[in-house]
Design a protein around this motif. Structure first.
Motif, PDB file in Angstrom:
ATOM      1  N   LYS A 151      -5.629  10.062 -10.722  1.00 14.81           N
ATOM      2  CA  LYS A 151      -6.928  10.620 -10.342  1.00 14.81           C
ATOM      3  C   LYS A 151      -6.912  11.104  -8.897  1.00 14.81           C
ATOM      4  O   LYS A 151      -7.430  12.182  -8.586  1.00 14.81           O
ATOM      5  CB  LYS A 151      -8.016   9.554 -10.538  1.00 14.81           C
ATOM      6  N   GLY A 152      -6.310  10.315  -8.014  1.00 11.10           N
ATOM      7  CA  GLY A 152      -6.248  10.725  -6.618  1.00 11.10           C
ATOM      8  C   GLY A 152      -5.453  12.004  -6.431  1.00 11.10           C
ATOM      9  O   GLY A 152      -5.820  12.866  -5.629  1.00 11.10           O
ATOM     10  N   ASP A 180      -9.076   5.433  -6.119  1.00 13.95           N
ATOM     11  CA  ASP A 180      -8.948   4.102  -5.538  1.00 13.95           C
ATOM     12  C   ASP A 180      -9.060   4.182  -4.004  1.00 13.95           C
ATOM     13  O   ASP A 180      -9.047   5.274  -3.426  1.00 13.95           O
ATOM     14  CB  ASP A 180      -7.641   3.434  -5.972  1.00 13.95           C
ATOM     15  N   PRO A 181      -9.221   3.030  -3.317  1.00 16.43           N
ATOM     16  CA  PRO A 181      -9.439   3.058  -1.865  1.00 16.43           C
ATOM     17  C   PRO A 181      -8.347   3.766  -1.073  1.00 16.43           C
ATOM     18  O   PRO A 181      -8.633   4.412  -0.061  1.00 16.43           O
ATOM     19  CB  PRO A 181      -9.515   1.568  -1.496  1.00 16.43           C
ATOM     20  N   PHE A 282      -8.421  -3.959   2.732  1.00 20.37           N
ATOM     21  CA  PHE A 282      -7.623  -3.501   1.601  1.00 20.37           C
ATOM     22  C   PHE A 282      -6.548  -2.526   2.061  1.00 20.37           C
ATOM     23  O   PHE A 282      -5.375  -2.656   1.717  1.00 20.37           O
ATOM     24  CB  PHE A 282      -8.530  -2.848   0.558  1.00 20.37           C
ATOM     25  N   LEU A 283      -6.949  -1.556   2.870  1.00 19.39           N
ATOM     26  CA  LEU A 283      -6.005  -0.536   3.317  1.00 19.39           C
ATOM     27  C   LEU A 283      -4.944  -1.119   4.239  1.00 19.39           C
ATOM     28  O   LEU A 283      -3.780  -0.716   4.184  1.00 19.39           O
ATOM     29  CB  LEU A 283      -6.758   0.596   4.019  1.00 19.39           C
ATOM     30  N   ASP A 284      -5.344  -2.092   5.079  1.00 16.97           N
ATOM     31  CA  ASP A 284      -4.366  -2.724   5.965  1.00 16.97           C
ATOM     32  C   ASP A 284      -3.308  -3.480   5.174  1.00 16.97           C
ATOM     33  O   ASP A 284      -2.126  -3.501   5.543  1.00 16.97           O
ATOM     34  CB  ASP A 284      -5.059  -3.671   6.938  1.00 16.97           C
ATOM     35  N   LYS A 289      -0.025   5.844   1.901  1.00 14.59           N
ATOM     36  CA  LYS A 289      -0.945   6.802   1.296  1.00 14.59           C
ATOM     37  C   LYS A 289      -0.322   7.324   0.016  1.00 14.59           C
ATOM     38  O   LYS A 289      -0.077   8.499  -0.149  1.00 14.59           O
ATOM     39  CB  LYS A 289      -1.221   7.978   2.248  1.00 14.59           C
ATOM     40  N   GLY A 290      -0.067   6.431  -0.881  1.00 19.92           N
ATOM     41  CA  GLY A 290       0.543   6.824  -2.143  1.00 19.92           C
ATOM     42  C   GLY A 290      -0.385   7.649  -2.982  1.00 19.92           C
ATOM     43  O   GLY A 290      -1.575   7.743  -2.690  1.00 19.92           O
ATOM     44  N   PRO A 291       0.123   8.275  -4.075  1.00 19.26           N
ATOM     45  CA  PRO A 291      -0.715   9.091  -4.938  1.00 19.26           C
ATOM     46  C   PRO A 291      -1.739   8.242  -5.669  1.00 19.26           C
ATOM     47  O   PRO A 291      -1.609   7.053  -5.811  1.00 19.26           O
ATOM     48  CB  PRO A 291       0.268   9.724  -5.916  1.00 19.26           C
TER      49      PRO A 291
END
Length: 291
Positions: A151-152, A180-181, A282-284, A289-291
């Motif tokens: 989706k991203g 997703d985030p 979550f991002l940390d 920056k995967g698909p």
């Protein structure tokens, strides 16, 4: 005609005046008003958020601006050109809320297809393909079929097709819906990158944290009416209070601080433990920056 004399040189990126859209409901001539006398102005170079609950008129407003619907009353313009004219849309890149792409094409073939539809061709189109695929971070996946994309990745290839003809205005309808985030953070960075390149971006989103992070100004719609508009910094900021972050104080020192403030006619209104935003945690932890 000089640039200064040309209407697009000084006109806002978007201007809506008294915009109204009524839809017929049933067979008795009953009208449903989706957009109700909307006035809106978006200056060139801004990232502008259009907010509101479902059914507030956001997507209808965008379709009116793009000439996909005819207004019942009022008018819209893009860089000074009436939005009903084809030439107005040459300056616009559009990512709809639920885009449909040909799943059998590769990402590169898809963007090439839209580039040709926008009048590009030859070496110029080939060069531009490389540029926009790099901008959206899909160079490695450019020769995979779109049907295999997450989706991203679909949202990012949608951004690529919206950017391929290098428009001055990007209209993004829920660009992070269902993403997703990690993917949402990547799209947020893309939007900020577009702003840095001087693009104007009109964005709708239900993710208010994202809107706060990227937008200069926002407008809030409800039942087709504009109920609030202004600069994000002014709307979310308060000038009558201050927040100070210090190390945790023992009870005795906290009492001394309250007494010190009281002696000066001030009041310690709250003592809170700072919280880190969940999306940042979550991002940390996930990183990248995967698909």
């Amino acid at each position: 005609m000089s640039d200064a004399a040309h209407p697009a040189a000084t006109a806002p990126a978007i201007e809506l005046r008294g915009l109204v859209k009524d839809f017929s409901v049933g067979l008795r001539g009953v009208k449903l008003r989706a957009v109700d006398h909307l006035d809106l102005r978006v200056e060139a170079g801004q990232v502008y958020g259009l907010l509101g609950p479902n059914g507030s008129g956001k997507s209808t407003t965008i379709k009116l601006l793009l000439g996909l619907l005819a207004p019942s009353a009022g008018s819209g313009a893009i860089f000074g050109v009436p939005s009903g004219r084809v030439e107005a849309r040459r300056e616009v890149g559009y990512l709809p809320e639920a885009p449909y792409f040909y799943r059998h094409l590769t990402g590169r073939e898809l963007v090439r297809f839209y580039g040709k539809m926008c009048g590009l061709g030859g070496a110029a189109l080939t060069a531009r393909l490389g540029e926009v695929l790099a901008i959206v971070g899909l160079e490695a996946a450019a020769d995979r079929r779109v049907g295999t994309y997450s989706k991203g990745m679909l949202q990012r290839i949608g951004l690529a097709q919206a950017l391929v003809h290098d428009p001055r205005l990007l209209i993004l309808d829920e660009p992070t819906a269902g993403v997703d985030p990690v993917g949402s953070a990547a799209i947020t960075e893309l939007i900020l990158g577009l702003k840095a390149r001087g693009k104007t971006v009109l964005i709708t989103s239900h993710l208010l944290g994202q809107i706060e992070d990227v937008c200069d100004r926002v407008a809030i719609l409800d039942r087709g009416k504009l109920i609030l508009e202004g600069a994000v910094a002014e709307l979310v900021g308060r000038t009558d209070r201050q927040a100070l972050v210090v190390e945790a104080l023992p009870a005795a020192e906290l009492a001394e601080l309250r007494a010190w403030l009281a002696a000066r006619g001030r009041k310690l209104e709250a003592v809170e433990t700072p919280r880190t935003r969940l999306d940042r945690i979550f991002l940390d932890k996930v990183g990248g920056k995967g698909p």
